[in-house]
Design a protein around this motif. Structure first.
Motif, PDB file in Angstrom:
ATOM      1  N   ALA A 241      58.664  16.498  12.790  1.00  0.00           N
ATOM      2  CA  ALA A 241      59.396  15.234  12.870  1.00  0.00           C
ATOM      3  C   ALA A 241      60.774  15.434  13.501  1.00  0.00           C
ATOM      4  O   ALA A 241      61.372  16.512  13.420  1.00  0.00           O
ATOM      5  CB  ALA A 241      59.539  14.643  11.468  1.00  0.00           C
TER       6      ALA A 241
ATOM      7  N   ASN B 186      57.604   6.779  10.848  1.00  0.00           N
ATOM      8  CA  ASN B 186      56.504   7.746  10.908  1.00  0.00           C
ATOM      9  C   ASN B 186      55.387   7.422   9.912  1.00  0.00           C
ATOM     10  O   ASN B 186      55.130   8.181   8.991  1.00  0.00           O
ATOM     11  CB  ASN B 186      57.040   9.152  10.650  1.00  0.00           C
ATOM     12  CG  ASN B 186      56.013  10.218  10.976  1.00  0.00           C
ATOM     13  OD1 ASN B 186      55.251  10.100  11.927  1.00  0.00           O
ATOM     14  ND2 ASN B 186      55.986  11.268  10.182  1.00  0.00           N
TER      15      ASN B 186
ATOM     16  N   TYR C  78      64.951   8.600   8.726  1.00  0.00           N
ATOM     17  CA  TYR C  78      63.492   8.760   8.741  1.00  0.00           C
ATOM     18  C   TYR C  78      62.863   7.754   7.788  1.00  0.00           C
ATOM     19  O   TYR C  78      63.301   7.613   6.634  1.00  0.00           O
ATOM     20  CB  TYR C  78      63.145  10.186   8.312  1.00  0.00           C
ATOM     21  CG  TYR C  78      61.670  10.491   8.174  1.00  0.00           C
ATOM     22  CD1 TYR C  78      60.973  11.106   9.211  1.00  0.00           C
ATOM     23  CD2 TYR C  78      60.978  10.193   7.006  1.00  0.00           C
ATOM     24  CE1 TYR C  78      59.627  11.406   9.091  1.00  0.00           C
ATOM     25  CE2 TYR C  78      59.633  10.489   6.869  1.00  0.00           C
ATOM     26  CZ  TYR C  78      58.954  11.095   7.911  1.00  0.00           C
ATOM     27  OH  TYR C  78      57.627  11.396   7.783  1.00  0.00           O
TER      28      TYR C  78
ATOM     29  N   ILE D 243      60.196  18.766   7.384  1.00  0.00           N
ATOM     30  CA  ILE D 243      61.464  18.209   6.921  1.00  0.00           C
ATOM     31  C   ILE D 243      61.915  18.901   5.641  1.00  0.00           C
ATOM     32  O   ILE D 243      61.159  19.016   4.676  1.00  0.00           O
ATOM     33  CB  ILE D 243      61.339  16.693   6.685  1.00  0.00           C
ATOM     34  CG1 ILE D 243      61.047  15.976   7.995  1.00  0.00           C
ATOM     35  CG2 ILE D 243      62.592  16.134   6.031  1.00  0.00           C
ATOM     36  CD1 ILE D 243      60.771  14.503   7.848  1.00  0.00           C
TER      37      ILE D 243
ATOM     38  N   MET E 250      57.057  15.050   2.995  1.00  0.00           N
ATOM     39  CA  MET E 250      57.788  15.231   4.250  1.00  0.00           C
ATOM     40  C   MET E 250      57.810  16.682   4.698  1.00  0.00           C
ATOM     41  O   MET E 250      57.917  16.963   5.903  1.00  0.00           O
ATOM     42  CB  MET E 250      59.215  14.692   4.108  1.00  0.00           C
ATOM     43  CG  MET E 250      59.290  13.189   3.936  1.00  0.00           C
ATOM     44  SD  MET E 250      60.982  12.531   4.064  1.00  0.00           S
ATOM     45  CE  MET E 250      61.744  13.299   2.611  1.00  0.00           C
TER      46      MET E 250
ATOM     47  N   VAL F  44      69.658  11.074  12.329  1.00  0.00           N
ATOM     48  CA  VAL F  44      68.328  10.482  12.230  1.00  0.00           C
ATOM     49  C   VAL F  44      68.129   9.868  10.849  1.00  0.00           C
ATOM     50  O   VAL F  44      68.405  10.504   9.825  1.00  0.00           O
ATOM     51  CB  VAL F  44      67.219  11.530  12.486  1.00  0.00           C
ATOM     52  CG1 VAL F  44      65.829  10.916  12.285  1.00  0.00           C
ATOM     53  CG2 VAL F  44      67.335  12.111  13.890  1.00  0.00           C
TER      54      VAL F  44
ATOM     55  N   GLU G  43      63.647   6.922  13.070  1.00  0.00           N
ATOM     56  CA  GLU G  43      62.311   7.502  13.242  1.00  0.00           C
ATOM     57  C   GLU G  43      61.349   6.881  12.232  1.00  0.00           C
ATOM     58  O   GLU G  43      61.465   7.090  11.032  1.00  0.00           O
ATOM     59  CB  GLU G  43      62.353   9.018  13.046  1.00  0.00           C
ATOM     60  CG  GLU G  43      60.991   9.687  13.169  1.00  0.00           C
ATOM     61  CD  GLU G  43      61.058  11.195  12.950  1.00  0.00           C
ATOM     62  OE1 GLU G  43      60.111  11.895  13.358  1.00  0.00           O
ATOM     63  OE2 GLU G  43      62.057  11.676  12.369  1.00  0.00           O
TER      64      GLU G  43
ATOM     65  N   ARG H 214      63.438  14.256  12.358  1.00  0.00           N
ATOM     66  CA  ARG H 214      64.353  14.510  11.241  1.00  0.00           C
ATOM     67  C   ARG H 214      64.388  15.995  10.858  1.00  0.00           C
ATOM     68  O   ARG H 214      65.367  16.472  10.279  1.00  0.00           O
ATOM     69  CB  ARG H 214      63.939  13.652  10.047  1.00  0.00           C
ATOM     70  CG  ARG H 214      64.771  13.823   8.779  1.00  0.00           C
ATOM     71  CD  ARG H 214      66.258  13.602   9.002  1.00  0.00           C
ATOM     72  NE  ARG H 214      67.018  13.644   7.767  1.00  0.00           N
ATOM     73  CZ  ARG H 214      67.265  14.738   7.058  1.00  0.00           C
ATOM     74  NH1 ARG H 214      66.786  15.898   7.471  1.00  0.00           N
ATOM     75  NH2 ARG H 214      67.978  14.677   5.947  1.00  0.00           N
TER      76      ARG H 214
END
Length: 439
Positions: free
Chosen positions: A238, A224, A249, A103, A98, A247, A222, A240
């Motif tokens: 992102a 992804n 994720y 993130i 991530m 959010v 979200e 997030r």
């Protein structure tokens, strides 16, 4: 089972228990995508339908070595029950994945699931009551729409264009639903290389949409799966990475490793994470220890970033083959030209119905997914999702040539039997349905 005869219900002839099902099962209908898999698996059919990753681009010896090491060194753990939250080491490694999209998080807030779709189902179970509303791009991921419907929630679509979800359309939807007294539980979005449209939400719109969600106290979900599969420049960071508390994720290894492992995850605010773990344990007790440990070993011992880059090259080549074939065989139509991911969104003349046209396409040995699969409200009838991830470039070219024959055949029939004269191909730039070409 009891020896008593089953109760006489007013069900159908094929299922005597039809009237015993919970009301929410009415939303469990086979999608166009699922129905296509049986047809698309026939070797003579070029399938531009399902979003199956090109697992042939993954060297099998790398996976076999990881499996062997897991069984040799951790066999007793791999074959046993595990934690409902997931293997701690894998959760730490997921943070590295991530981080490539900006993130920063704690492994404590990661919950490993049986694929990211399982995480989507768990979030829906936690939040959705009958009559609730989910906001989602129009078009949106087919199985997400099915999941929301299965919990008796309604999906209301937010218009898109070449830069993703349109903030003003989101504001208008929220205002209308609030005026009607409806409960909006969350906003579901695939911001990077969206399925099915292939478009990417711009950085400016990411900021604006998050602010709209904050102002209206709407949770953002979200999804992804494709964010790392860019062809040139990566997508914006992102959602997030900008907003933590508002959010959830969802991520997966299905697209960057292999879907057969069924390993995904959710990164959620702390309070939501606790409920996700409980829901995960209630559903599956624990995600597969074996799959998690193999994925962890793979990430630990292989240059997985280089392998992701290899996947990018494969998908870039196939996308270029599809765009080239569309330009040659269907130059009067419009389509998206994605910067990553798996999909192209094709716009047909408004007189054509992609769902009704599908049997003719299968007869011509090409399969696609009708646009209606990606709308909860019957939209998308003159749209097609074309998937370039699985077929070879040569097969893609053959498939588009066959699709040309199908479309031209339908147009010829309409022209023959219509009193309105020849039909003109229309290039619609408004994107209340499909986005325009991306130049």
């Amino acid at each position: 089972m009891s020896s008593q005869n089953p109760p006489q219900q007013s069900g159908n002839n094929l299922d005597p228990w039809y009237s015993n099902y919970a009301a929410r099962t009415a939303g469990l209908a086979a999608s166009e995508v699922r129905a296509l898999f049986a047809v698309a698996s026939r070797p003579e059919v070029v399938s531009l339908a399902g979003g199956m990753p090109a697992v042939s681009a993954l060297p099998q010896e790398l996976v076999i070595e990881s499996m062997n090491r897991v069984m040799r060194d951790q066999g007793s753990v791999a074959l046993q029950y595990g934690s409902g939250q997931g293997v701690p080491k894998l959760r730490e490694q997921i943070l590295e994945v991530m981080a490539m999209e900006g993130i920063k998080a704690s492994a404590d807030d990661v919950v490993v699931t049986t694929g990211s779709q399982h995480a989507l189902e768990l979030v829906s179970k936690l939040f959705l009551d009958p009559g609730d509303v989910v906001l989602a791009e129009g078009p949106s991921y087919v199985t997400a729409v099915v999941i929301f419907r299965s919990f008796q929630a309604e999906t209301h679509h937010v218009a898109m264009d070449a830069h993703g979800m349109i903030p003003e359309s989101l504001r208008e939807n929220i205002a209308r639903l609030k005026a009607e007294g409806r409960r909006i539980k969350f906003l579901y979005t695939i911001p990077s290389f969206q399925n099915p449209a292939g478009v990417t939400l711009s950085w400016e719109r990411r900021l604006e949409i998050l602010q709209i969600a904050r102002d209206n106290e709407i949770l953002v979900l979200e999804d992804n799966p494709y964010g790392l599969l860019h062809f040139d420049a990566p997508p914006p960071p992102a959602l997030r990475s900008i907003e933590q508390e508002g959010v959830i994720y969802l991520g997966t290894f299905s697209k960057t490793l292999a879907p057969g492992f069924r390993v995904g995850w959710a990164l959620a605010p702390h309070a939501i994470r606790e409920k996700l773990i409980l829901a995960n344990e209630a559903a599956v007790l624990s995600p597969s220890s074996f799959s998690q440990l193999v994925v962890s070993e793979y990430l630990d011992s292989i240059d997985w970033r280089a392998q992701v880059d290899r996947f990018r090259g494969v998908y870039r080549e196939r996308k270029e083959a599809m765009i080239s074939a569309l330009s040659e065989y269907l130059p009067n139509l419009s389509w998206t030209d994605p910067d990553g991911g798996f999909y192209v969104w094709l716009t047909l003349p408004p007189n054509l119905d992609s769902k009704q046209m599908l049997p003719r396409a299968v007869k011509e040995l090409v399969a696609y997914t009708p646009g209606t699969a990606f709308y909860a409200d019957g939209g998308g009838r003159n749209n097609i999702r074309l998937s370039f991830c699985y077929p070879t470039p040569e097969a893609i070219r053959v498939g588009i040539r066959r699709l040309q024959n199908v479309i031209n055949g339908e147009l010829d029939l309409l022209e023959t039997f219509s009193a309105t004269g020849p039909l003109q191909t229309v290039r619609d730039r408004s994107f209340s349905a499909p986005p325009p070409n991306l130049d």
